[in-house]
Design an enzyme around this catalytic site. Structure first.
Site, PDB file in Angstrom:
ATOM      1  N   LYS A   1      -4.836   2.994   5.277  1.00  0.00           N
ATOM      2  CA  LYS A   1      -6.278   2.379   5.978  1.00  0.00           C
ATOM      3  C   LYS A   1      -6.551   2.774   7.166  1.00  0.00           C
ATOM      4  CE  LYS A   1      -6.091  -1.457   2.691  1.00  0.00           C
ATOM      5  NZ  LYS A   1      -6.018  -2.716   2.831  1.00  0.00           N
TER       6      LYS A   1
ATOM      7  N   HIS B   1      10.018  12.646 -24.938  1.00  0.00           N
ATOM      8  CA  HIS B   1       9.849  14.117 -24.918  1.00  0.00           C
ATOM      9  C   HIS B   1       9.509  14.825 -23.649  1.00  0.00           C
ATOM     10  CE1 HIS B   1       9.851  14.166 -29.612  1.00  0.00           C
ATOM     11  NE2 HIS B   1       9.670  12.830 -29.141  1.00  0.00           N
TER      12      HIS B   1
ATOM     13  N   GLU C   1       4.698  -3.788  -4.490  1.00  0.00           N
ATOM     14  CA  GLU C   1       4.113  -4.427  -3.213  1.00  0.00           C
ATOM     15  C   GLU C   1       5.079  -5.708  -2.804  1.00  0.00           C
ATOM     16  OE1 GLU C   1       0.070  -5.547  -3.693  1.00  0.00           O
ATOM     17  OE2 GLU C   1      -0.448  -3.743  -2.350  1.00  0.00           O
TER      18      GLU C   1
HETATM   19  O1  PA5 Z   1      -1.531  -8.018  -4.446  1.00  0.00           O
HETATM   20  C1  PA5 Z   1      -2.301  -7.743  -3.566  1.00  0.00           C
HETATM   21  O2  PA5 Z   1      -2.476  -8.546  -2.541  1.00  0.00           O
HETATM   22  C2  PA5 Z   1      -3.070  -6.496  -3.492  1.00  0.00           C
HETATM   23  O3  PA5 Z   1      -2.799  -5.656  -4.520  1.00  0.00           O
HETATM   24  C3  PA5 Z   1      -4.553  -6.851  -3.708  1.00  0.00           C
HETATM   25  O4  PA5 Z   1      -4.709  -7.454  -4.853  1.00  0.00           O
HETATM   26  C4  PA5 Z   1      -5.227  -5.727  -3.480  1.00  0.00           C
HETATM   27  O5  PA5 Z   1      -5.104  -4.886  -2.536  1.00  0.00           O
HETATM   28  C5  PA5 Z   1      -6.823  -6.112  -3.587  1.00  0.00           C
HETATM   29  O6  PA5 Z   1      -7.146  -6.808  -2.231  1.00  0.00           O
HETATM   30  P1  PA5 Z   1      -8.325  -7.520  -2.442  1.00  0.00           P
HETATM   31  O7  PA5 Z   1      -8.459  -8.362  -3.460  1.00  0.00           O
HETATM   32  O8  PA5 Z   1      -8.410  -8.469  -1.176  1.00  0.00           O
HETATM   33  O9  PA5 Z   1      -9.559  -6.623  -2.438  1.00  0.00           O
END
Ligand code: PA5
Length: 390
Positions: free
Chosen positions: A381, A267, A246
């Protein structure tokens, strides 16, 4: 988004005490604690808990720690059904984690699990078994927690989800599972000091790792594989993939990060690594010293031909595999980096967490992307919500 940089050194004794006290309350009431969250809101805790837990402990009846299970990281109906079946007749509690407080997966799981809990223990008692970890002022979870009177912890504004493991997001579940969060924070603080801007490049391992992987990327090594030789590190690799995926993958740039679990994957994908497209480099995460010993016994018949190993520890075999594999992979044209952890414990895991976070931030800047946003995750989303509303 740089609040995470000083988290380990700035966390106070009072902060840790509040987390420990809340953990103690959940531990005293619950056989099972469900951590509801997705991405950065659960992977750090799971990485540490899975690394430190006895792999078979959850099967024992005389456990001294609650079983920690996870929900809200998928939308599997069977998963939720089976989780609720497992919870029948057990006392349980919920740690609901969402920084935005609006993420669909955890919100859905929480609605269902909260309902189950209230059905079993009543609305009043349920309030004492639910903890919310969310934004200081915004989001549906914040509003709900305030309205219901749940114990609430705040994720600081300047700490993004995947950099939040050293806040209550990671620390509360880890404390509930029975592990020492003070040592974890101490390890992270050690790494904070040792990777600070004052530490020169020749001693700064976060800067070194960042530069090496970005130079490899420029030379066409577009994929980094995190390899480990210890099944306990499975979720450390999952956490790492989320942190880097990310943070780096944007603007049509970034190393694609994958993980392999050796020797099992030797393997399977071992073939690809040895002889497939030469676009990869490998980072091996290894643990110098196991926490327990198991010796290879002698066998009178020696039909399996293993007597030459008698009296040696199983880890000796693993270490030789861990030494031999990079030799083979380097011969096959796969550059290899090695990250060594002396032992699997809270202190060294804390070091690793901070090391990777710091390196990831530096790497993002070397790549000229913002490592702290994730605009790309909105795309699915948008489509999902328009389909859900039709
Ligand atoms: O690193 C990030 O920002 C994301 O992976 C969030 O942790 C994830 O999308 C969960 O979001 P939230 O804590 O708002 O539910």
């Amino acid at each position: 988004f740089l609040g995470w940089l000083g988290l380990p050194s700035s966390i106070t004794d009072a902060d840790l005490k509040e987390i420990e006290e809340t953990a103690a309350s959940l531990r005293s009431k619950c056989e099972v604690v469900i951590v509801v969250g997705i991405g950065g809101s659960y992977l750090g805790a799971r990485a540490v808990i899975d690394a430190l837990n006895n792999a078979f402990d959850w099967l024992q009846h005389d456990r001294k720690n609650p079983v920690v299970v996870y929900a809200g990281n998928n939308i599997g109906e069977d998963y939720l059904y089976e989780l609720m079946t497992y919870l029948k007749g057990k006392s349980f509690g919920i740690i609901n984690i969402s920084k935005s407080g609006t993420t669909t997966e955890p919100a859905l799981a929480f609605r269902i699990l909260k309902g189950e809990l209230e059905k079993v223990v009543g609305k009043e008692e349920a309030k004492h078994r639910i903890v919310a970890i969310t934004d200081a002022a915004r989001g549906a979870l914040h509003t709900l927690a305030k309205q219901e009177g749940y114990k609430m912890f705040v994720i600081p504004d300047n700490v993004g989800g995947r950099f939040s493991v050293l806040t209550p997001v990671g620390l509360l579940p880890i404390a509930v599972a029975g592990f020492n969060i003070r040592q974890l924070v101490e390890g992270a603080a050690y790494m904070e000091e040792n990777t600070s801007p004052e530490v020169t490049f020749d001693k700064n391992i976060a800067e070194q790792y960042a530069v090496v992987r970005n130079e490899l990327y420029k030379k066409g090594k577009k994929i980094e594989i995190l390899a480990n030789f210890n099944p306990k590190l499975h979720y450390v690799a999952e956490w790492w993939k989320q942190l880097y995926g990310e943070s780096e993958g944007k603007e049509h740039k970034g190393i694609f990060n994958a993980s392999v679990y050796f020797t099992a994957d030797l393997h399977s994908r071992g073939q690809w690594i040895q002889e497939g497209e030469r676009s990869i480099f490998e980072t091996v995460l290894s643990i110098e010293q196991p926490n327990h010993t198991v010796e290879v016994p002698a066998d009178a018949d020696d039909l399996d031909g293993l007597n030459y190993l008698k009296g040696k520890n199983v880890d000796f075999v693993n270490q030789m595999a861990a030494l031999g594999t990079p030799l083979a992979h380097v011969d096959g044209g796969v550059p290899n980096l090695k990250l060594e952890m002396p032992q699997l414990n809270e202190f060294y895991l804390g070091q690793f967490i901070y090391f990777f976070e710091k390196e990831c931030g530096i790497s993002g800047y070397l790549l000229r992307v913002n490592p702290f946003d994730q605009p790309g995750v909105e795309a699915y989303k948008t489509h999902m919500f328009s389909l859900l509303h039709t």
